[in-house]
Design an enzyme around this catalytic site. Structure first.
Site, PDB file in Angstrom:
ATOM      1  N   TYR A 299     -14.769 -12.890   0.012  1.00  0.00           N
ATOM      2  CA  TYR A 299     -15.566 -11.714  -0.358  1.00  0.00           C
ATOM      3  C   TYR A 299     -16.817 -12.131  -1.123  1.00  0.00           C
ATOM      4  CZ  TYR A 299     -12.114  -8.204   1.035  1.00  0.00           C
ATOM      5  OH  TYR A 299     -11.260  -7.391   1.759  1.00  0.00           O
TER       6      TYR A 299
ATOM      7  N   ARG B  23       0.819  -1.214   0.000  1.00  0.00           N
ATOM      8  CA  ARG B  23       0.000   0.000   0.000  1.00  0.00           C
ATOM      9  C   ARG B  23       0.853   1.265   0.000  1.00  0.00           C
ATOM     10  NH1 ARG B  23      -4.809  -1.991   4.063  1.00  0.00           N
ATOM     11  NH2 ARG B  23      -6.021  -3.102   2.493  1.00  0.00           N
TER      12      ARG B  23
ATOM     13  N   ASP C  62      -6.634  -3.234  -7.292  1.00  0.00           N
ATOM     14  CA  ASP C  62      -7.327  -3.806  -6.137  1.00  0.00           C
ATOM     15  C   ASP C  62      -7.562  -5.285  -6.424  1.00  0.00           C
ATOM     16  OD1 ASP C  62      -9.020  -2.873  -3.545  1.00  0.00           O
ATOM     17  OD2 ASP C  62     -10.018  -4.550  -4.547  1.00  0.00           O
TER      18      ASP C  62
ATOM     19  N   ARG D  17      -3.196   5.876  -0.246  1.00  0.00           N
ATOM     20  CA  ARG D  17      -3.940   6.764   0.646  1.00  0.00           C
ATOM     21  C   ARG D  17      -3.126   7.578   1.644  1.00  0.00           C
ATOM     22  NH1 ARG D  17      -6.746   1.590   3.618  1.00  0.00           N
ATOM     23  NH2 ARG D  17      -4.856   0.713   4.485  1.00  0.00           N
TER      24      ARG D  17
ATOM     25  N   ARG E 125      -6.757  11.411  -7.162  1.00  0.00           N
ATOM     26  CA  ARG E 125      -7.921  10.540  -7.038  1.00  0.00           C
ATOM     27  C   ARG E 125      -9.204  11.302  -6.723  1.00  0.00           C
ATOM     28  NH1 ARG E 125      -8.812   5.793  -4.588  1.00  0.00           N
ATOM     29  NH2 ARG E 125     -10.963   6.464  -4.896  1.00  0.00           N
TER      30      ARG E 125
END
Length: 355
Positions: free
Chosen positions: A162, A38, A87, A42, A51
């Protein structure tokens, strides 16, 4: 020609002699290579700026934006490898699964897969489904030069969790109920996901990725016997599907201290270790013939520079006897992490381990 093979009588790829690929091959390195899970995203203000107003899954399908986001931490932190910005649910979205990534929640699946009829949702993935990946990696390899690019995918178990749960889950009750209650349907589901994952990794490698990482984020919820019986065959299938390319294959999961040996056995060249197990202990669990990756606790970066350096030395000391070591966090960069702390950490590891 793979990004990691040294071709006979031909010039090797620019990335071949990089510290990262040398460590993956368990060869001597000029310094311990560093990258962060990561790292592209973010925690960076420049990421948040580009973004702005763009949904996560949309951002993953725009090649120039993907390339820019992937390059940002390489420019800022001087890491030894880039990781492709995407992702784990991108290939599922690409084959038509009705899902979205909801801010603050994660991937949410509209129609969970819980019956044999539901398997029909999972068609084969073709390169045309993810042509934006090929385009983005072409842009990236042209920019990165000798810096390797890591491709990645979600492992079959985590993707299945998921799909079966319909979203993130703490206890994985629907997933385990299916795994125990209908083992044949479970095996067929994971096999189908292994095919999709393999196809997604092949697209990335053929476009120019120098290594690949298989993320099994949720597999730490399983006991070793369940992993061996119900998960390992599908993960092994993925690793075997890309073996002929010759690129290093990394396997990582969270809370997988009891599974490290099995995860290496599944076919990885490098086993990622979270922060709960010291690397010297992890090495005895994984066994010889594998490099290790990790494993500073991401939360340490919120402490003082002195504390970060102390904890980093502990990781490096535990890794001192390893055949190959890639420095990383024990999980992804946390959103509120100070980017400067990451830059200082890369600097410190490079200087402290310079040979």
């Amino acid at each position: 020609m793979s990004a990691n093979d040294r071709p006979d009588g031909q010039q090797p790829p620019a990335t071949y002699e990089s510290a990262f690929l040398k460590a993956c091959r368990r060869e001597p390195v000029p310094h311990t290579p560093v990258w962060f899970m990561r790292q592209a995203g973010r925690s960076l203000p420049e990421y948040l700026k580009v973004r702005e107003g763009i949904a996560m899954l949309d951002s993953c399908t725009r090649p120039e934006l993907v390339a820019e986001i992937t390059l940002q931490p390489v420019r800022r932190h001087n890491v030894d490898a880039a990781i492709y910005f995407s992702d784990i649910v991108v290939p599922l979205k690409a084959i038509g699964i009705d899902l979205d990534i909801k801010p603050g929640v994660g991937p949410v699946v509209e129609n969970p897969i819980r019956t044999r009829a539901d398997l029909a949702q999972l068609r084969d993935l073709t390169p045309e489904d993810v042509s934006y990946v090929t385009e983005a990696i072409g842009l990236l390899t042209a920019e990165l030069g000798p810096t390797p690019l890591i491709g990645f995918a979600g492992a079959p178990f985590t993707l299945a969790s998921y799909l079966v749960e319909g979203g993130p889950s703490k206890n994985h009750e629907h997933t385990k109920a299916l795994m125990y209650g209908d083992p044949q349907l479970w095996a067929d589901l994971l096999d189908r996901l292994a095919e999709i994952t393999s196809a997604f990794l092949k697209v990335q490698i053929e476009a120019g990725a120098s290594a690949v990482q298989l993320f099994d984020s949720w597999v730490g919820a399983l006991a070793p016997a369940d992993y061996r019986r119900s998960v390992m065959p599908a993960s092994t299938k993925v690793f075997e599907s890309v073996a002929s390319y010759g690129v290093p294959r990394i396997h990582f999961g969270v809370g997988t201290g009891e599974l490290l040996g099995l995860m290496g056995e599944a076919g990885a060249d490098v086993v990622g270790v979270d922060w709960r197990v010291p690397l010297d202990v992890a090495a005895t669990r994984v066994g010889p013939g594998k490099a290790l990756q990790g494993n500073l606790d991401p939360a340490v970066l919120f402490s003082t520079t002195e504390a970060v350096e102390t904890k980093t030395r502990e990781v490096l000391d535990a890794a001192a006897g390893l055949e190959g070591h890639i420095f990383n966090l024990g999980h992804g960069v946390l959103p509120a992490t100070d980017p400067d702390a990451l830059t200082r950490l890369v600097d410190y590891v490079h200087n402290h381990t310079a040979r």
